[in-house]
Write a protein that holds these residues in place. Structure first.
Motif, PDB file in Angstrom:
ATOM      1  N   THR A   1       0.746  -1.184   0.028  1.00 56.36           N
ATOM      2  CA  THR A   1       0.148  -0.038  -0.150  1.00 56.36           C
ATOM      3  C   THR A   1       0.912   1.136   0.153  1.00 56.36           C
ATOM      4  OG1 THR A   1      -1.760  -1.118   1.058  1.00 56.36           O
ATOM      5  CG2 THR A   1      -1.881   1.235   1.059  1.00 56.36           C
ATOM      6  N   THR A   2       0.345   2.311  -0.874  1.00 54.52           N
ATOM      7  CA  THR A   2       1.216   3.568  -0.906  1.00 54.52           C
ATOM      8  C   THR A   2       0.481   4.519  -0.282  1.00 54.52           C
ATOM      9  OG1 THR A   2      -0.054   4.245  -3.007  1.00 54.52           O
ATOM     10  CG2 THR A   2       2.020   2.803  -3.130  1.00 54.52           C
ATOM     11  N   ASP A   3       1.111   5.755   0.068  1.00 53.69           N
ATOM     12  CA  ASP A   3       0.306   6.967   0.705  1.00 53.69           C
ATOM     13  C   ASP A   3      -1.037   7.191  -0.072  1.00 53.69           C
ATOM     14  OD1 ASP A   3       2.314   6.961   2.680  1.00 53.69           O
ATOM     15  OD2 ASP A   3       3.206   8.605   1.870  1.00 53.69           O
ATOM     16  N   ASP A   4      -0.826   7.253  -1.586  1.00 55.33           N
ATOM     17  CA  ASP A   4      -2.036   7.541  -2.557  1.00 55.33           C
ATOM     18  C   ASP A   4      -2.980   6.688  -2.328  1.00 55.33           C
ATOM     19  OD1 ASP A   4      -0.312  10.013  -3.164  1.00 55.33           O
ATOM     20  OD2 ASP A   4       0.275   9.018  -5.092  1.00 55.33           O
ATOM     21  N   GLN A   5      -2.720   5.279  -2.232  1.00 52.63           N
ATOM     22  CA  GLN A   5      -3.815   4.276  -2.084  1.00 52.63           C
ATOM     23  C   GLN A   5      -4.541   4.435  -0.703  1.00 52.63           C
ATOM     24  OE1 GLN A   5      -0.935   1.141  -3.014  1.00 52.63           O
ATOM     25  NE2 GLN A   5      -2.189   0.569  -4.659  1.00 52.63           N
ATOM     26  N   LEU A   6      -3.816   4.686   0.332  1.00 53.04           N
ATOM     27  CA  LEU A   6      -4.496   4.928   1.569  1.00 53.04           C
ATOM     28  C   LEU A   6      -5.294   6.218   1.341  1.00 53.04           C
ATOM     29  CD1 LEU A   6      -4.538   4.098   4.511  1.00 53.04           C
ATOM     30  CD2 LEU A   6      -2.833   5.312   5.085  1.00 53.04           C
ATOM     31  N   ARG A   7      -4.780   7.258   0.978  1.00 52.48           N
ATOM     32  CA  ARG A   7      -5.542   8.662   0.625  1.00 52.48           C
ATOM     33  C   ARG A   7      -6.866   8.359  -0.152  1.00 52.48           C
ATOM     34  NH1 ARG A   7      -5.218  14.064   0.933  1.00 52.48           N
ATOM     35  NH2 ARG A   7      -3.134  14.005   1.552  1.00 52.48           N
ATOM     36  N   GLU A   8      -6.609   7.615  -1.148  1.00 49.33           N
ATOM     37  CA  GLU A   8      -7.881   7.290  -1.937  1.00 49.33           C
ATOM     38  C   GLU A   8      -9.118   6.462  -1.331  1.00 49.33           C
ATOM     39  OE1 GLU A   8      -6.770   5.526  -5.760  1.00 49.33           O
ATOM     40  OE2 GLU A   8      -5.333   6.946  -5.975  1.00 49.33           O
ATOM     41  N   LEU A   9      -8.447   5.384  -0.303  1.00 49.82           N
ATOM     42  CA  LEU A   9      -9.427   4.615   0.232  1.00 49.82           C
ATOM     43  C   LEU A   9     -10.294   5.604   1.254  1.00 49.82           C
ATOM     44  CD1 LEU A   9     -10.451   1.930   1.263  1.00 49.82           C
ATOM     45  CD2 LEU A   9      -8.442   1.934   3.019  1.00 49.82           C
TER      46      LEU A   9
ATOM     47  N   SER B   1      -4.226  14.424   5.431  1.00 47.62           N
ATOM     48  CA  SER B   1      -2.991  13.593   5.155  1.00 47.62           C
ATOM     49  C   SER B   1      -3.263  12.160   5.115  1.00 47.62           C
ATOM     50  CB  SER B   1      -1.932  14.028   6.128  1.00 47.62           C
ATOM     51  OG  SER B   1      -2.304  13.866   7.166  1.00 47.62           O
ATOM     52  N   ALA B   2      -2.403  11.374   4.747  1.00 51.21           N
ATOM     53  CA  ALA B   2      -2.339  10.062   4.692  1.00 51.21           C
ATOM     54  C   ALA B   2      -0.752   9.648   4.413  1.00 51.21           C
ATOM     55  CB  ALA B   2      -3.185   9.226   3.754  1.00 51.21           C
ATOM     56  N   GLN B   3      -0.453   8.659   5.667  1.00 55.50           N
ATOM     57  CA  GLN B   3       0.852   8.029   5.441  1.00 55.50           C
ATOM     58  C   GLN B   3       0.983   6.789   5.807  1.00 55.50           C
ATOM     59  OE1 GLN B   3       3.468  10.068   8.344  1.00 55.50           O
ATOM     60  NE2 GLN B   3       5.324   9.481   7.079  1.00 55.50           N
ATOM     61  N   VAL B   4       1.521   6.018   5.085  1.00 53.97           N
ATOM     62  CA  VAL B   4       2.111   4.632   5.430  1.00 53.97           C
ATOM     63  C   VAL B   4       3.356   4.716   6.068  1.00 53.97           C
ATOM     64  CG1 VAL B   4       2.578   2.383   4.482  1.00 53.97           C
ATOM     65  CG2 VAL B   4       0.743   3.701   3.355  1.00 53.97           C
ATOM     66  N   ILE B   5       3.647   4.158   7.074  1.00 56.11           N
ATOM     67  CA  ILE B   5       4.809   4.275   7.962  1.00 56.11           C
ATOM     68  C   ILE B   5       5.739   3.077   7.435  1.00 56.11           C
ATOM     69  CG2 ILE B   5       5.658   3.779  10.136  1.00 56.11           C
ATOM     70  CD1 ILE B   5       3.863   6.433   9.859  1.00 56.11           C
ATOM     71  N   VAL B   6       7.031   3.426   7.151  1.00 57.79           N
ATOM     72  CA  VAL B   6       8.082   2.597   6.654  1.00 57.79           C
ATOM     73  C   VAL B   6       8.979   2.353   7.655  1.00 57.79           C
ATOM     74  CG1 VAL B   6       7.230   3.088   4.258  1.00 57.79           C
ATOM     75  CG2 VAL B   6       8.975   4.440   5.244  1.00 57.79           C
ATOM     76  N   ASP B   7       9.625   1.422   7.618  1.00 56.49           N
ATOM     77  CA  ASP B   7      10.894   1.233   8.339  1.00 56.49           C
ATOM     78  C   ASP B   7      12.115   1.802   7.750  1.00 56.49           C
ATOM     79  OD1 ASP B   7      13.461  -0.687   8.557  1.00 56.49           O
ATOM     80  OD2 ASP B   7      12.101  -1.212  10.171  1.00 56.49           O
ATOM     81  N   ARG B   8      12.735   2.477   8.979  1.00 58.93           N
ATOM     82  CA  ARG B   8      13.644   3.423   7.920  1.00 58.93           C
ATOM     83  C   ARG B   8      15.091   2.793   7.600  1.00 58.93           C
ATOM     84  NH1 ARG B   8      15.017   6.672  13.752  1.00 58.93           N
ATOM     85  NH2 ARG B   8      14.919   4.803  14.877  1.00 58.93           N
ATOM     86  N   ASP B   9      15.395   1.642   8.032  1.00 63.81           N
ATOM     87  CA  ASP B   9      16.506   0.893   7.445  1.00 63.81           C
ATOM     88  C   ASP B   9      16.269   0.091   6.223  1.00 63.81           C
ATOM     89  OD1 ASP B   9      17.798   1.474   9.797  1.00 63.81           O
ATOM     90  OD2 ASP B   9      17.001  -0.221  11.034  1.00 63.81           O
ATOM     91  N   THR B  10      14.949  -0.606   6.004  1.00 56.96           N
ATOM     92  CA  THR B  10      14.604  -1.264   4.999  1.00 56.96           C
ATOM     93  C   THR B  10      13.713  -0.461   4.184  1.00 56.96           C
ATOM     94  OG1 THR B  10      12.444  -2.154   5.706  1.00 56.96           O
ATOM     95  CG2 THR B  10      14.512  -3.341   6.282  1.00 56.96           C
ATOM     96  N   ASN B  11      13.357   0.594   4.358  1.00 51.06           N
ATOM     97  CA  ASN B  11      12.248   1.398   3.508  1.00 51.06           C
ATOM     98  C   ASN B  11      11.221   0.590   2.897  1.00 51.06           C
ATOM     99  OD1 ASN B  11      11.885   3.987   2.756  1.00 51.06           O
ATOM    100  ND2 ASN B  11      12.295   3.481   0.511  1.00 51.06           N
ATOM    101  N   ARG B  12      10.684  -0.430   3.847  1.00 50.80           N
ATOM    102  CA  ARG B  12       9.593  -1.450   3.505  1.00 50.80           C
ATOM    103  C   ARG B  12       8.457  -0.786   4.487  1.00 50.80           C
ATOM    104  NH1 ARG B  12      10.038  -7.113   3.761  1.00 50.80           N
ATOM    105  NH2 ARG B  12       7.880  -7.070   2.559  1.00 50.80           N
ATOM    106  N   SER B  13       7.196  -1.026   3.983  1.00 48.44           N
ATOM    107  CA  SER B  13       5.963  -0.835   4.780  1.00 48.44           C
ATOM    108  C   SER B  13       6.010  -1.667   5.933  1.00 48.44           C
ATOM    109  CB  SER B  13       4.587  -0.848   3.760  1.00 48.44           C
ATOM    110  OG  SER B  13       3.819  -0.912   4.860  1.00 48.44           O
ATOM    111  N   LYS B  14       5.664  -0.948   7.382  1.00 50.28           N
ATOM    112  CA  LYS B  14       5.164  -1.746   8.551  1.00 50.28           C
ATOM    113  C   LYS B  14       3.992  -2.431   8.550  1.00 50.28           C
ATOM    114  CE  LYS B  14       8.707   0.378  11.355  1.00 50.28           C
ATOM    115  NZ  LYS B  14       9.036   0.994  12.757  1.00 50.28           N
TER     116      LYS B  14
END
Length: 111
Positions: free
Chosen positions: A14-22, A31-44
């Motif tokens: 899921t991207t920020d844009d998809q979350l916003r659209e939902l 605002s809509a923000q998916v939280i990502v792991d700062r080390d792997t840059n993958r969604s949590k």
């Protein structure tokens, strides 16, 4: 007044844009923000959405909590304030000398 929501159970793609659209299908999103792991840059697998109107936020909770979204079950509820983190390097008790089995401070001779 804006109302912040926690959204759990998000697919990892899921991207920020998809979350916003939902959530925009329900009301105006600030605002809509998916939280990502700062080390792997993958969604949590969770994020936060801020709805402009409280009524829309309550409607989003009632309509989206428990709903299937791309094969995962969403958890939507009011976001809680972030817990303050303690400073320094985690717990444990203070240093000092260790005591030996006879309750004497280590390093000395026993008589």
């Amino acid at each position: 007044m804006a109302h912040k929501l926690f959204v759990g159970g998000l697919p990892y793609s899921t991207t920020d844009d998809q979350l916003r659209e939902l959530f925009e299908a329900i009301g105006e999103v600030e605002s809509a923000q998916v939280i990502v792991d700062r080390d792997t840059n993958r969604s949590k697998g969770f994020g936060f959405v801020t709805m402009v109107a409280d009524d829309d936020a309550q409607k989003a909770i009632s309509e989206l909590d428990g709903k299937d979204f791309e094969g995962r079950r969403l958890a939507v509820n009011e976001a809680r304030p972030k817990e303050p983190r303690s400073g320094g390097f985690g717990g444990g008790q203070g240093g000092g000398q260790r005591r030996d089995r006879d309750n004497n401070f280590g390093g000395g001779r026993r008589y």
